[in-house]
Design an enzyme around this catalytic site. Sequence first.
Site, mmCIF file in Angstrom:
data_model
loop_
_atom_site.group_PDB
_atom_site.id
_atom_site.type_symbol
_atom_site.label_atom_id
_atom_site.label_comp_id
_atom_site.label_asym_id
_atom_site.label_seq_id
_atom_site.Cartn_x
_atom_site.Cartn_y
_atom_site.Cartn_z
ATOM 1 C CD GLU A 1 -2.409 1.877 0.490
ATOM 2 O OE1 GLU A 1 -3.294 1.185 -0.049
ATOM 3 O OE2 GLU A 1 -2.180 3.070 0.161
ATOM 4 C CG HIS B 1 -25.772 -0.898 -1.673
ATOM 5 N ND1 HIS B 1 -26.595 0.202 -1.557
ATOM 6 C CD2 HIS B 1 -24.511 -0.415 -1.841
ATOM 7 C CE1 HIS B 1 -25.858 1.307 -1.663
ATOM 8 N NE2 HIS B 1 -24.596 0.958 -1.832
#
Lengths: 132, 502, 426
Positions: free
Chosen positions: B32, B50
């Site tokens: 990263e 969702h």
Amino acid sequence: MEEKEIVCVSCPMGCRMTVQAKEGDIISITGNDCPKGIEYAKEEFTNPLRILPTTVRVIGGELPLVSVKTEKAIPKGLLLKAMAEIAEIEVKAPIKIGQVIKDDLIGTGVSLVATRNIKRANSNLLSYKVLK
Amino acid sequence: MKTDVVIIGGGVIGTAIARELSRYRLDITLIEKEEDVAMGTSKGNSGIIHAGYDADFKTLKGQLNVKSNPQFDKLCRDLKVPFKRIGSLVVGFTKEDFNKLKDLKENGEKNGIKNLKIITDDELFKLEPNLNPQAKYALYAPNAGIISPYELTIALADNAVINGAKVLLETEVKDIRIENGQVCGLLTNRGLIEIRVIINAAGLYADEMAKGVGENFKIKPLKGEYQLFDKQWGNLVNHILFPIPTKLSKGILVAPTVHNNLLIGPNSYQVEEKDDLATTKAGIKEVYEEAKKLIPHLPHQDLVASFAGLRADVEGGDDFIIEASKKIRGFINVAGIVSPGLSSAPAIAEMVSDILKEVAQKIYPQLELNYKNNFTETLPAQPRFTDYVDKIEKWQEIIEKDSDYGEIICRCEKVSKGEIIRAIHRPVPAKSLDAIKRRTRAGMGRCQGGFCSPRVLRILSEELKISPLRITKKGPGSEVLKTMTKEMIKETGVKIKDEVRV
Amino acid sequence: MKLEYDLVIIGGGPAGLAAALEAEKNGVENILLLERDKYLGGILFQCIHNGFGLQYFKEDLTGPEYADRFITQINNHKIDIKTETMVVKITPNKQIIALNRNDGLLCIKARAIVLAMGCRERTREAIAIAGSRPAGIFTAGTAQRYINIEGYMPGREVVILGSGDIGMIMARRMTLEGARVKAVLEIMPFSTGLTRNKVQCLDDFDIPLRFNHTITRIEGEKRVEKVTIAQVDKNLQVIPGTEEEISCDTILLSVGLIPENELTKEVGIKLDPITGGPIVNENRETEIEGIFACGNVLQVYDLADYVSEEGEIVGKVAKEYLMGKRRYRSQSVKIIPGENIGYVVPQHIDFLVPDRKKIKLFMRVKKPEERVRINLIDDKGKVLSSYKKGIVTPGEMESVYLPEVLLKDRLKSLTVSVGKEDKEQR
């Protein structure tokens, strides 16, 4: 002829005064609402003085800085010079409120005094050391 | 160094993949470029899991969302990440809206969701008393939920590390080395990594990574601005409220957060730079005005924070790109993970794991994906003072084990020193103010760190044994403090001595 | 740990210190003062500048010296103190839950409580300044803490938003310590701080003060690089085309103080939306009997001297409350802010006090005005009393004395209004 605008700080009215002077001598002061303004304007014009509150580095104390102030007001123009001199000072804890940290700050004859107490750091703890 | 698999990108997708792959006897390295995980899109999104009725059932977006949704209860329980399945409502005002809701319901059912319902009138206002009284219909999806997306990312990363994966922060890809049509190495700012398989989960920069193997999809950052209101407003809504979605996006929502703040946003517009996270006056206004259409009585003060996030939108594409590269062997793309990316993370990780098996069979047969027998599913409990406010006597035991838990550092979010020190020593350690903020919430409250940040800074300096001058807000270049007091006047004082100052 | 006290004071700053001392002097015996920081004094120790004590001690003291006067007395009186102790909850029946590392969890039963938690600073986020979120953005008080207590300079090239006292004081402080303050921006057409500070903090150092200006955008990814500023019209809206950029590495925000009343709200006490503090009677008592408030938590003060005065009021009445020796009026008198008055504290008058001659009312005006009168008007519109004031401005808290004789039995409300000097009504 010189003309300088001075805002009075003696009371919240904040009268805007105008000082007229010739070759450094005051000719007139106008705009004040009360006699305190005249006094203030005179001082501010001829020799503005300021109390300097600041901090000084502490060695071996519970805190790294002690708050200080000049015992009396010093000439406004010397404030930054004073700060530069104060930056070089280190004072050892313990410190008592009112203690003179430096006599005769930059030749003004005015002392720099502590405005708080600083205890010595605990002996079995690292003093409040600022890690480099 | 040498490793079996490199994952580029420490967002929720990269870390979910790392955790999934750490089930196997593999040497996994996640790299990263920033100083912490969750520094990209994973910290600037709506935090919604969702239900999965939006995306077409033929797409990966649709399938992977629905597949992942039921996994979040166990996942979050195991990883000690806050998650609340509060359900969502897509709200409509007109007959046209009603028809769109019907379409959504139908698509959702094709996706396999069984409990979608269209509700109206009394039922709707019973669920949401503060809803715009002109609302008429809503699609109710009980499976939707709210989560802290960066807490999830950090927990996934921590768990991956506990299970043997390596997370290398501040490690940036410089070049991909290829030999005979096959990935063989990854050059980073910290040196060369010998590698046979690269998983590209680089988010906004996935296109730049993939260019190195000859792929030419382009990622355009799509910005969304948000506003967060004080916790006293968290009860204004009980579910996630959506407007009718458009082609572009699901629209500006109003939802409580998992920590009881009120969240509104995001709008949606293209920007040029992939690090342009600035909020704008126009954006703040747009989000507020649109959110008011759902909840007319939004607070007009008590704004705690506003922020922006960037979506990694693939130009001309409309689905996730999750596949082994056909150009170069050993390169797996996991790109264009826009909404419902967060919601699909568990299933995306599983899909990538399957792709890895295929890829490995072809090019790296020694790389057998055998399960470890000591994989640790869970993270240890992370006691947080704020969770104990209603059972406060139990906190006494925690203080007795470690008195640092008796010292409250962040007053607004009620965070103790013990929690902050723990965060500094987590498997993926927190080394900056923002990293502490994401793990403990210190600095996220009403005063935004005004009270606690000098204290957090001092704790970081003491624990990491580095000068307070080196503590950053969010990594190198963002140091909070400039000099020790008196050093600066010594520098400038020398110049001023000769200058005439009034 | 379970404790019981007659009086528990939350907050060891100037308000709490004054309340504790006065309560003790008036005969309250079991007093506990709780302070979350390592030292008593609240914000005073980081306010190393002078200007404190001009009213209270008739001396010009720095913040630390002012604090020392009270702390020295506290150490000579029988008052229990717990520092590094954070109160996390108060219940309506006056139970206090607090925490510190040595005692662990504290459950304190109090007969009376004084809220003296002070205030917090309004943040960049709360006023929604657009732009990025780099390092280098500080509220003025946090920067002050770093410089004066922690021992670090937070920036080199500074822009300050807000010409309140804290902003101006910090402009001087940073300049004296070698930083360069490029501008102080003020969104209003006037300064909200004391004139003395404008002269001694800005004029003295040629620091430009720009009225009708605000910051519209912050730039810089890791650290602040520059701000965009713009002029605003009389509705505080940005005037397009007036934008300028100022390069800097640090922004100090002095954009308002907010009384820290989360504990107060959690116990269910109603706040005045204008002051941000609890609604109180002349005893500074909230709607829960026996829970008092004083200092910045009640209303944001300009002078610590007045904070100490208010702490004393509470210290005195705490004893009366604990003795059960209070007489209520047959009906409460509501104090209503009228023309050009933002708020008045106290918000109502509840008690009959036979030897009381007058009650001091504190207030702030909404806009500056010169040559005015502050009028006290009864519920029938009659001006009961009128006070001449040369100049009134929001930045300087005003006070008038309400003579007890005006508080007739049937008086329901009293409106405080600003009127023109020449229009003396009788």
